[in-house]
Design an enzyme around this catalytic site. Sequence first.
Site, short mmCIF file in Angstrom:
data_model
loop_
_atom_site.label_atom_id
_atom_site.label_comp_id
_atom_site.label_asym_id
_atom_site.label_seq_id
_atom_site.Cartn_x
_atom_site.Cartn_y
_atom_site.Cartn_z
N ASN A 9 -4.36 -6.83 -1.52
CA ASN A 9 -3.38 -5.92 -2.52
C ASN A 9 -1.96 -5.93 -2.32
OD1 ASN A 9 -2.69 -3.87 -4.16
ND2 ASN A 9 -3.52 -2.05 -2.87
N TRP A 10 -1.52 -6.81 -3.12
CA TRP A 10 0.19 -6.71 -3.11
C TRP A 10 0.91 -5.58 -3.34
CZ3 TRP A 10 1.03 -12.60 -5.59
CH2 TRP A 10 0.48 -13.44 -4.78
N LYS A 11 0.21 -4.67 -4.03
CA LYS A 11 1.00 -3.58 -4.65
C LYS A 11 2.21 -4.03 -5.41
CE LYS A 11 -0.81 -1.44 -0.56
NZ LYS A 11 -0.66 0.01 0.49
N HIS A 98 -7.20 3.66 -5.86
CA HIS A 98 -6.33 3.35 -4.69
C HIS A 98 -5.75 4.67 -4.52
CE1 HIS A 98 -3.29 2.13 -1.84
NE2 HIS A 98 -4.09 1.17 -1.68
N GLU A 100 -2.84 5.46 -3.34
CA GLU A 100 -1.61 5.55 -4.09
C GLU A 100 -1.55 5.88 -5.48
OE1 GLU A 100 -0.22 1.78 -2.83
OE2 GLU A 100 -0.14 2.40 -0.80
N GLU A 170 -10.33 3.19 2.67
CA GLU A 170 -8.93 3.25 3.30
C GLU A 170 -8.32 4.83 3.52
OE1 GLU A 170 -6.78 -0.67 1.50
OE2 GLU A 170 -6.65 1.21 0.13
N GLY A 176 -0.01 1.51 5.53
CA GLY A 176 1.35 1.11 5.74
C GLY A 176 1.90 1.79 6.96
N SER A 216 -3.49 -1.00 7.43
CA SER A 216 -2.74 -1.74 8.63
C SER A 216 -3.71 -2.84 9.21
CB SER A 216 -2.46 -0.66 9.67
OG SER A 216 -1.29 0.18 9.07
N GLY A 237 -2.77 -4.95 2.48
CA GLY A 237 -1.64 -4.68 1.93
C GLY A 237 -0.72 -5.39 2.57
N GLY A 238 0.17 -4.98 3.59
CA GLY A 238 1.38 -5.49 4.06
C GLY A 238 1.00 -7.11 4.53
P1 13P Z 1 -1.44 -1.82 4.31
O1 13P Z 1 -2.38 -3.06 4.82
O2 13P Z 1 -0.23 -2.28 4.24
O3 13P Z 1 -1.72 -0.59 5.39
O4 13P Z 1 -2.21 -1.33 3.11
C1 13P Z 1 -3.50 -1.21 2.85
C2 13P Z 1 -3.80 -0.89 1.43
O5 13P Z 1 -3.36 -0.07 0.82
C3 13P Z 1 -4.52 -1.99 0.79
O6 13P Z 1 -4.89 -1.53 -0.51
#
Ligand code: 13P
Length: 255
Positions: A9-11, A98, A100, A170, A176, A216, A237-238
């Site tokens: 997930n590149w956000k 998600h 967010e 999640e 993050g 993470s 994510g990251g």
């Molecule tokens: P991180 O891997 O950056 O913690 O993000 C997880 C995430 O929200 C994937 O959707």
Amino acid sequence: MRKPVIAGNWKMNKTWAQSVLLVQSISNRTDDSWESVDVVVCPALCNIKAVQSVFDFDRAPIAIGAQNVHWEAEGAYTGEASIPMIKEIGATYCIVGHSERREMFGETDSMVNKKVHALIQAGMTPIMCVGESLSIRDEGTYVDYVSKQVSAGLAGLDASHVASCIIAYEPIWAIGTGRTATPEQAQEVCSAIRAQVAAEYGDQAAQSVRVLYGGSMKPANAEELIGQPDIDGGLIGGASLEAEDFCDLVKVAAR
Ligand code: 13P
């Protein structure tokens, strides 16, 4: 045996040019072992087409997901994109719910449910996210909270459709933050998610639905997490923004 999934997930990261560079670098690192994993990248909406062109040209064994979508096929919804739109440019998966989006953009369980239904109807695979905040974790009611999110998000689907969904656990406190859930903490909730699916849709759906962990996740901690009996991969994510890390995660899942 459930096929593992590694989804990035590149956000809201990477411009068009940066997206192309990243997927070229990922595509160059693929090998035969990737066939044993469903690998998905979810770029920003405006970069899906660019990513699709690279994968098409390279015949890369990588699918594309959107990060969000509206449940209506068209209409007066300024700023939104529809399922026919994302499908036509190459998306076959879509993240819904998600944390967010739930926290910052008011996405509710009922909206998540409409999106899941619309995606299934279009033959796409929803990656439905669930997970508790730190305060719910500390209260100790997280299993109940997450089970209710699962139940509300899938409500009204046939068992066969539930079987084809992907659910991503999640925990918000792990996203993050660098603070990963321990493998035991992640397994506890992922197994409760599967039990919830079994209770409502039967054992066959529960044994088929893929449950991912996200928060993470990185190459250093992925082996133990994905090694848990109810964790079928990761939503990353990251670490999905670095080709080497992302490809190392695929390698872990392929083992
Ligand atoms: P991180 O891997 O950056 O913690 O993000 C997880 C995430 O929200 C994937 O959707």
